[in-house]
Enzyme design. Sequence first.
Site, mmCIF file in Angstrom:
data_model
loop_
_atom_site.group_PDB
_atom_site.id
_atom_site.type_symbol
_atom_site.label_atom_id
_atom_site.label_comp_id
_atom_site.label_asym_id
_atom_site.label_seq_id
_atom_site.Cartn_x
_atom_site.Cartn_y
_atom_site.Cartn_z
ATOM 1 N N LYS A 91 -64.985 -33.242 51.262
ATOM 2 C CA LYS A 91 -65.706 -32.197 50.529
ATOM 3 C C LYS A 91 -64.693 -31.369 49.736
ATOM 4 O O LYS A 91 -64.454 -30.184 50.012
ATOM 5 C CB LYS A 91 -66.528 -31.336 51.497
HETATM 6 N N1 PMP Z 1 -73.646 -34.966 49.574
HETATM 7 C C1 PMP Z 1 -72.994 -34.060 48.844
HETATM 8 C C2 PMP Z 1 -72.226 -34.513 47.658
HETATM 9 C C3 PMP Z 1 -73.036 -32.704 49.193
HETATM 10 O O1 PMP Z 1 -72.397 -31.786 48.456
HETATM 11 C C4 PMP Z 1 -73.790 -32.306 50.310
HETATM 12 C C5 PMP Z 1 -73.873 -30.847 50.673
HETATM 13 N N2 PMP Z 1 -72.844 -30.486 51.542
HETATM 14 C C6 PMP Z 1 -74.442 -33.291 51.052
HETATM 15 C C7 PMP Z 1 -74.362 -34.614 50.652
HETATM 16 C C8 PMP Z 1 -75.192 -32.927 52.290
HETATM 17 O O2 PMP Z 1 -74.272 -32.604 53.298
HETATM 18 P P1 PMP Z 1 -74.673 -31.623 54.471
HETATM 19 O O3 PMP Z 1 -75.919 -32.159 55.044
HETATM 20 O O4 PMP Z 1 -73.547 -31.704 55.438
HETATM 21 O O5 PMP Z 1 -74.844 -30.284 53.865
#
Ligand code: PMP
Length: 308
Positions: A158
């Site tokens: 991330k």
């Molecule tokens: N994919 C991307 C590219 C994201 O930015 C997010 C948001 N964090 C998600 C998927 C979903 O991840 P999460 O469920 O951990 O928020």
Amino acid sequence: MATKAEFIWMDGEMLAWADARLHVTSEAVLRGGSVFEGLRGYPDASGRLNLFRVPEHLLRLRQSARFMRLPIAWSDDQLTRAMCDLVRANGFDQTIHLRATAYFGEGLGYGWRPEDIASGLFVFALPNPRRAGAATGIRSGISSWRRSPDNAAPSRIKASANYHNSRLAQVEAQLRGHDVPIMLNQQGNVAESPSSCVFMVREGVLITPPVTEDILESITRDTVMRLARDRLGVRVQERPVGRSEVYICDELFLCGTGHEILPVAEIDGYAVGDGIPGPLTRRLQALYDDCVSGRLPDYVHWLTPVAG
Ligand code: PMP
């Protein structure tokens, strides 16, 4: 109920919003040298706020930082306390979004070596009501932009810089009249949306691309798979998803911390199912709400009370 954030937690201090600054020569500014997490807090039946799956978010933050060779000086306990202190300092008691960012600051000259660059971490929080479209479903389309591949800019991490790729797709989608796009990976399989993961339903089976398809290892994706299997007895498959499958599937939805469970009603002009959120999507939405609001005793260990 506070509607604006007054404070930001930065490098161990609670600062007034306007005082939380980075220098323009910071690596985070110059080359997007930072990693982050987005978390949510929800009130429970007694009106007290709980943060959802904090340990899992902190683990992913550490994995992203480790990958970037970016040191984090704070323990999980310290960061959890910082987040709770921050929410209380701002006086929030409604649904909120928290953003924790670990960053590279100013360096020695223009070097890249992590040991030559200062690093730090800040957290801010803002009120965050539910996304439009949660009840009716959104319009989507396949983006012309492909998700970054694992051997170039891994989507598993991330990293703030990955959101350049996300932004290209999101802005294009809005120009095309879509709410949120779905991105394919370099192989042409369905990957994810710019900020959420993708699930479809075909003949009662819940299907999502595996984590090797250039997606973030989403915490909501994990939550959805567990709730579907353990609470609804639904078969869940992680397998590559072809583009054409999303045009003929019975149900389609996005999921993420921010999007929660967001039904897709239409994709590239094709109605998904009957063009309204499908039955399994709606059951999962209700279950997810119960889970984050503390109404499922089996999952209260996923909640961190802000009150401490
Ligand atoms: N994919 C991307 C590219 C994201 O930015 C997010 C948001 N964090 C998600 C998927 C979903 O991840 P999460 O469920 O951990 O928020």
